[in-house]
Design an enzyme around this catalytic site. Structure first.
Site, mmCIF file in Angstrom:
data_model
loop_
_atom_site.group_PDB
_atom_site.id
_atom_site.type_symbol
_atom_site.label_atom_id
_atom_site.label_comp_id
_atom_site.label_asym_id
_atom_site.label_seq_id
_atom_site.Cartn_x
_atom_site.Cartn_y
_atom_site.Cartn_z
ATOM 1 N N HIS A 125 18.946 2.376 36.250
ATOM 2 C CA HIS A 125 17.501 2.243 36.509
ATOM 3 C C HIS A 125 17.204 1.447 37.780
ATOM 4 O O HIS A 125 16.044 1.419 38.227
ATOM 5 C CB HIS A 125 16.798 1.558 35.337
ATOM 6 C CG HIS A 125 16.808 2.345 34.069
ATOM 7 N ND1 HIS A 125 16.353 3.641 33.992
ATOM 8 C CD2 HIS A 125 17.252 2.026 32.821
ATOM 9 C CE1 HIS A 125 16.502 4.089 32.752
ATOM 10 N NE2 HIS A 125 17.055 3.138 32.020
ATOM 11 N N ASP A 162 23.479 9.119 29.674
ATOM 12 C CA ASP A 162 22.653 8.107 29.002
ATOM 13 C C ASP A 162 21.365 8.776 28.501
ATOM 14 O O ASP A 162 20.890 9.738 29.106
ATOM 15 C CB ASP A 162 22.313 6.991 29.998
ATOM 16 C CG ASP A 162 21.651 5.791 29.365
ATOM 17 O OD1 ASP A 162 22.356 4.792 29.119
ATOM 18 O OD2 ASP A 162 20.423 5.844 29.113
ATOM 19 N N HIS A 164 18.443 7.737 28.625
ATOM 20 C CA HIS A 164 17.335 7.516 29.548
ATOM 21 C C HIS A 164 17.637 8.159 30.904
ATOM 22 O O HIS A 164 18.792 8.232 31.315
ATOM 23 C CB HIS A 164 17.106 6.009 29.755
ATOM 24 C CG HIS A 164 16.833 5.266 28.485
ATOM 25 N ND1 HIS A 164 17.821 4.604 27.783
ATOM 26 C CD2 HIS A 164 15.685 5.106 27.786
ATOM 27 C CE1 HIS A 164 17.282 4.053 26.695
ATOM 28 N NE2 HIS A 164 15.993 4.343 26.667
ATOM 29 N N ASP A 246 23.567 5.723 24.378
ATOM 30 C CA ASP A 246 22.373 5.504 23.566
ATOM 31 C C ASP A 246 21.692 6.806 23.128
ATOM 32 O O ASP A 246 20.639 6.762 22.487
ATOM 33 C CB ASP A 246 21.376 4.580 24.281
ATOM 34 C CG ASP A 246 21.233 4.885 25.759
ATOM 35 O OD1 ASP A 246 21.768 5.908 26.226
ATOM 36 O OD2 ASP A 246 20.580 4.078 26.459
HETATM 37 ZN ZN LIG Z 1 19.817 4.137 28.270
#
Ligand SMILES: [Zn+2]
Length: 309
Positions: A125, A162, A164, A246
């Site tokens: 991120h 991931d 996200h 995740d």
């Molecule tokens: Zn994540």
């Protein structure tokens, strides 16, 4: 050839405070799983610190200076609502980015077939000028830049499974046709980016959003029908994995339903891509994964396949 494991005790000393999901116990759980007999052939190496010049290939100098100025001498400091730093965070972030650079050097140098970096804070991120989402430096983007600047590789791909979207990696790569970024992720979900129309300057970004409650079938279809063909078309000389776990069924932060076997499966697909285009070279680096048992077992499944490659 062998598989390298890069980690460092300093990565345990980055403390985002009580009740934060991105906690030091994540790394302890992974280290415990990788200490079992099945992993005795892993070659363990201490992660060096990234040098400022390595970080500066991705991040603005003003951002790096600002970040270090935020590190408190005691207690905690919030960079945003989710991204908290403690006295050990600067050293941890340097070791995390340094691990990926060292792994890139070793794998391209022929010292090992592939490497896994068990490091935190995670990175995907973090944008060139911006910390967010538990991430300080974009470890995988810094590793990709290392492969090009030091080793002269022309095409490097990052694959991010991931749950996200890796907005930071996308931001670092989007205007650079020689870097390719592919992500499968839940959508809608934090950080809100990662839609299919975000394609990059030369179709060098591939986003495959998955609806909440998608599981093995949808994930494997996305990888087989979209991610692998796009990687084959790009033909990377090095494959870097943003290995977040995740999207697991047990993970508390999201709603996808992957299991350990899916992580083994996707690792085999990516190893085959690397075999076709990149002399088998893979550098994988930890991103998310917040259920300790699921995280430890999923990392074990991932690294087991890397070792078989
Ligand atoms: Zn994540």
């Amino acid at each position: 050839m062998s598989t390298l494991l890069y980690t460092h005790a300093a990565c345990l000393a980055h403390d985002p405070g009580p009740h934060h999901p991105e906690r030091p116990d994540r790394l302890r759980a992974i280290q415990g799983a990788l200490e079992t007999e099945a992993f005795q052939l892993l070659e363990r190496r201490e992660a060096p610190r990234a040098e400022k010049a390595q970080i500066a290939r991705v991040h603005d100098a003003a951002y790096v200076d600002w970040l270090f100025a935020q590190i408190p001498e005691e207690g905690f400091a919030g960079l945003d609502a989710d991204t908290i730093v403690s006295p050990g965070s600067g050293e941890a972030a340097l070791r995390a980015a340094g691990a990926v650079c060292a792994a890139v050097d070793a794998v391209i140098g022929g010292e090992a077939q592939n490497a896994f970096c068990a490091v935190r804070p995670p990175g995907h991120h973090a944008e060139p000028g911006h910390a967010m989402g538990f991430c300080l430096f974009n470890n995988v983007a810094i590793g990709a830049a290392q492969a090009r600047a030091v080793h002269g590789l022309k095409r490097v791909a990052v694959v991010d499974f991931d749950v996200h979207h890796g907005n930071g990696t996308q931001a670092a790569f989007t205007a650079d046709p020689d870097f390719f970024y592919a992500s499968t992720h839940q959508w809608p979900l934090y950080p809100g980016t990662g839609q299919p129309f975000e394609r990059g300057v030369a179709n060098n970004i591939l986003n495959v959003p998955l609806a909440p409650f998608s599981g093995s079938t949808e994930f494997r279809a996305a990888v087989e029908r979209q991610v692998v063909p796009a990687l084959d078309a790009f033909a990377p000389e090095l494959l870097i994995i943003s290995a977040g776990f995740d999207a697991h069924l047990r993970d508390p932060l999201a709603s996808l339903n992957l299991v350990e076997a899916d992580y083994a499966w996707v690792t085999r697909q990516l190893a085959a891509v690397a075999e076709r285009h990149a002399k088998g070279r893979i550098v994988s680096s930890l991103e998310g994964g917040y259920d300790l048992r699921a995280l430890a077992n999923s990392v074990a499944a991932h690294v087991d396949v890397l070792m078989a490659g």
